[in-house]
Write a protein that holds these residues in place. Structure first.
Motif, PDB file in Angstrom:
ATOM      1  N   ARG A  38       0.814  -1.201   0.000  1.00 48.73           N
ATOM      2  CA  ARG A  38       0.000   0.000   0.000  1.00 48.73           C
ATOM      3  C   ARG A  38       0.855   1.261   0.000  1.00 48.73           C
ATOM      4  N   LEU A  39       2.032   1.202   0.645  1.00 45.02           N
ATOM      5  CA  LEU A  39       2.868   2.370   0.799  1.00 45.02           C
ATOM      6  C   LEU A  39       3.854   2.567  -0.340  1.00 45.02           C
ATOM      7  N   ASP A  40       3.989   1.568  -1.207  1.00 55.38           N
ATOM      8  CA  ASP A  40       4.996   1.656  -2.266  1.00 55.38           C
ATOM      9  C   ASP A  40       4.886   2.936  -3.074  1.00 55.38           C
ATOM     10  N   SER A  41       3.668   3.379  -3.365  1.00 55.21           N
ATOM     11  CA  SER A  41       3.475   4.535  -4.227  1.00 55.21           C
ATOM     12  C   SER A  41       3.611   5.853  -3.477  1.00 55.21           C
ATOM     13  N   SER A  42       3.648   5.819  -2.151  1.00 58.73           N
ATOM     14  CA  SER A  42       3.684   7.066  -1.394  1.00 58.73           C
ATOM     15  C   SER A  42       4.953   7.254  -0.577  1.00 58.73           C
ATOM     16  N   VAL A  43       5.640   6.173  -0.240  1.00 55.84           N
ATOM     17  CA  VAL A  43       6.865   6.289   0.552  1.00 55.84           C
ATOM     18  C   VAL A  43       8.015   6.697  -0.354  1.00 55.84           C
ATOM     19  N   LEU A  44       8.742   7.715   0.038  1.00 58.16           N
ATOM     20  CA  LEU A  44       9.865   8.223  -0.744  1.00 58.16           C
ATOM     21  C   LEU A  44      11.081   7.334  -0.517  1.00 58.16           C
ATOM     22  N   ASN A  45      11.540   6.704  -1.579  1.00 53.60           N
ATOM     23  CA  ASN A  45      12.705   5.820  -1.515  1.00 53.60           C
ATOM     24  C   ASN A  45      13.925   6.619  -1.959  1.00 53.60           C
ATOM     25  N   CYS A  46      14.787   6.961  -1.011  1.00 54.54           N
ATOM     26  CA  CYS A  46      15.859   7.905  -1.321  1.00 54.54           C
ATOM     27  C   CYS A  46      17.124   7.578  -0.541  1.00 54.54           C
ATOM     28  N   VAL A  47      18.179   8.290  -0.900  1.00 52.13           N
ATOM     29  CA  VAL A  47      19.468   8.142  -0.236  1.00 52.13           C
ATOM     30  C   VAL A  47      20.058   9.534  -0.055  1.00 52.13           C
ATOM     31  N   GLY A  55      24.348  18.793   1.898  1.00 52.75           N
ATOM     32  CA  GLY A  55      23.748  17.464   1.819  1.00 52.75           C
ATOM     33  C   GLY A  55      22.596  17.447   0.831  1.00 52.75           C
ATOM     34  N   TYR A  56      22.329  16.252   0.287  1.00 54.15           N
ATOM     35  CA  TYR A  56      21.329  16.111  -0.777  1.00 54.15           C
ATOM     36  C   TYR A  56      20.526  14.832  -0.587  1.00 54.15           C
ATOM     37  N   CYS A  57      19.241  14.939  -0.820  1.00 51.83           N
ATOM     38  CA  CYS A  57      18.354  13.773  -0.817  1.00 51.83           C
ATOM     39  C   CYS A  57      18.130  13.366  -2.272  1.00 51.83           C
ATOM     40  N   ILE A  58      18.570  12.170  -2.629  1.00 48.59           N
ATOM     41  CA  ILE A  58      18.536  11.712  -4.013  1.00 48.59           C
ATOM     42  C   ILE A  58      17.544  10.567  -4.150  1.00 48.59           C
ATOM     43  N   PRO A  59      16.599  10.648  -5.088  1.00 47.62           N
ATOM     44  CA  PRO A  59      15.660   9.535  -5.273  1.00 47.62           C
ATOM     45  C   PRO A  59      16.388   8.306  -5.800  1.00 47.62           C
ATOM     46  N   LYS A  60      16.175   7.164  -5.177  1.00 47.28           N
ATOM     47  CA  LYS A  60      16.855   5.941  -5.615  1.00 47.28           C
ATOM     48  C   LYS A  60      16.500   5.581  -7.044  1.00 47.28           C
ATOM     49  N   SER A  61      15.299   5.945  -7.464  1.00 45.43           N
ATOM     50  CA  SER A  61      14.873   5.630  -8.830  1.00 45.43           C
ATOM     51  C   SER A  61      15.711   6.370  -9.865  1.00 45.43           C
ATOM     52  N   SER A  62      16.402   7.440  -9.444  1.00 50.01           N
ATOM     53  CA  SER A  62      17.180   8.261 -10.374  1.00 50.01           C
ATOM     54  C   SER A  62      18.676   8.203 -10.112  1.00 50.01           C
ATOM     55  N   SER A 127      10.993  14.175  -7.445  1.00 48.79           N
ATOM     56  CA  SER A 127      12.145  15.074  -7.377  1.00 48.79           C
ATOM     57  C   SER A 127      11.865  16.245  -6.443  1.00 48.79           C
ATOM     58  N   PHE A 128      10.661  16.790  -6.521  1.00 50.89           N
ATOM     59  CA  PHE A 128      10.272  17.907  -5.649  1.00 50.89           C
ATOM     60  C   PHE A 128      10.377  17.513  -4.181  1.00 50.89           C
ATOM     61  N   ARG A 129       9.871  16.327  -3.830  1.00 53.60           N
ATOM     62  CA  ARG A 129       9.916  15.894  -2.433  1.00 53.60           C
ATOM     63  C   ARG A 129      11.358  15.738  -1.962  1.00 53.60           C
ATOM     64  N   GLY A 166       9.941   2.023 -18.454  1.00 51.77           N
ATOM     65  CA  GLY A 166       9.534   2.262 -17.070  1.00 51.77           C
ATOM     66  C   GLY A 166      10.650   2.776 -16.180  1.00 51.77           C
ATOM     67  N   VAL A 167      11.773   3.182 -16.771  1.00 48.67           N
ATOM     68  CA  VAL A 167      12.901   3.696 -15.997  1.00 48.67           C
ATOM     69  C   VAL A 167      12.727   5.193 -15.768  1.00 48.67           C
ATOM     70  N   SER A 168      12.995   5.635 -14.545  1.00 49.29           N
ATOM     71  CA  SER A 168      12.800   7.037 -14.190  1.00 49.29           C
ATOM     72  C   SER A 168      13.667   7.955 -15.049  1.00 49.29           C
ATOM     73  N   LEU A 169      13.061   9.049 -15.521  1.00 51.43           N
ATOM     74  CA  LEU A 169      13.797  10.061 -16.272  1.00 51.43           C
ATOM     75  C   LEU A 169      14.487  11.066 -15.356  1.00 51.43           C
ATOM     76  N   GLY A 170      14.073  11.121 -14.103  1.00 55.02           N
ATOM     77  CA  GLY A 170      14.710  12.029 -13.152  1.00 55.02           C
ATOM     78  C   GLY A 170      14.728  13.455 -13.651  1.00 55.02           C
ATOM     79  N   GLY A 171      15.944  14.028 -13.727  1.00 57.76           N
ATOM     80  CA  GLY A 171      16.099  15.406 -14.180  1.00 57.76           C
ATOM     81  C   GLY A 171      15.782  15.618 -15.640  1.00 57.76           C
ATOM     82  N   SER A 172      15.580  14.554 -16.390  1.00 56.50           N
ATOM     83  CA  SER A 172      15.202  14.668 -17.803  1.00 56.50           C
ATOM     84  C   SER A 172      13.697  14.549 -18.015  1.00 56.50           C
TER      85      SER A 172
END
Length: 274
Positions: A38-47, A55-62, A127-129, A166-172
């Protein structure tokens, strides 16, 4: 006989206790699995990673994207672009569109005048989050971050956030020129104009756009601000773009006295001579 009966009763009790315990463990495991689903679509997966600016929060998908890879290695993405803004922002505000996870924000925040603001725009919600967290990691107080794209008028448009695999475009991530009513790998985002967002009493010293082919629309929505402030304009132009040679650019930007004065990385720099 009584002893066997007693042992049998104890064995049954142990069996039922173990059965009940195992069943409860399974229920708990299933419940946690359901929660994760249920949380997969709402939990931010980041590093989180760091370089000399912060410091920077980077989305794992990107994490495969060039900017993310650089910061994950403690390096700076587009250091010359950042240094140019640092050296030329003066006392005015900086408009920064295509914020991604905020890889420019700590440096810009440190560079601007104490009375100035960085206006940052990122339509991709993931990216905004992450950019929000980057701001919090660095305790940044002088950035106005908006979860919007820039255009020539207020609107709601589709943003491509994933490629065909289905791969994240991130900054693109990019605004689609042809707007499908529904498409996988896209999300509907709000579009605003610079002229409507930045108050007329603000002096803007730099407009820096990395908006993946939407530069003309973003500039069209900033014409009043450009006329009023004559800011330095920094544009990252896609290889197949003809914007800089277009009649629109000549009539609306070059006609004001702007000339190309240099390049940093893949960015063209325009300054006004009048």
């Amino acid at each position: 006989m009584k002893m066997l009966t007693k042992i049998s009763r104890i064995a049954k009790n142990i069996y039922f206790e173990l059965y009940s315990f195992s069943r409860n463990l399974l229920l708990i495991k299933n419940r946690k699995t359901d929660q994760r689903r249920r949380l997969d679509s709402s939990v931010l997966n980041c590093v989180v990673s760091y370089n000399k600016y912060g410091g920077y929060c980077i989305p794992k998908s990107s994490c495969h994207r060039p900017a993310a890879r650089a910061v994950l290695k403690k390096r700076i993405w587009e250091p010359n672009t950042i240094q140019y803004v640092i050296d030329n922002c003066g006392e005015g505000d900086v408009i920064h569109a295509g914020t991604f996870f905020g890889d420019f924000l700590p440096a810009f925040s440190q560079a601007i005048d104490s009375r100035a603001t960085v206006w940052a725009f990122e339509p991709n919600i993931e990216s905004f989050r992450c950019a929000e967290i980057t701001i919090n990691l660095n305790d940044i107080q002088n950035v106005e971050l908006r979860n919007t794209g820039l255009g020539e008028k207020s609107d709601f448009l589709r943003l491509a956030t994933k490629d065909v695999n289905g791969v994240s475009l991130g900054g693109s991530s990019r605004i689609l020129n042809h707007q499908p009513t529904n498409a996988s790998g896209t999300e509907v985002v709000q579009i605003v104009t610079i002229d409507d967002t930045v108050e007329q009493n603000r002096h803007v010293s730099i407009i820096q756009l990395d908006v993946e082919g939407y530069e003309k629309q973003a500039l069209a929505g900033a014409i009043q601000t450009i006329n009023r402030c004559r800011p330095i304009i920094i544009l990252e132009i896609l290889p197949d773009s003809n914007l800089l040679d277009s009649d629109w650019f000549k009539d609306n930007i070059l006609a004001l006295g702007y000339r190309k004065t240099g390049e940093v990385h893949n960015n063209s720099i325009f300054r006004c001579n009048t």
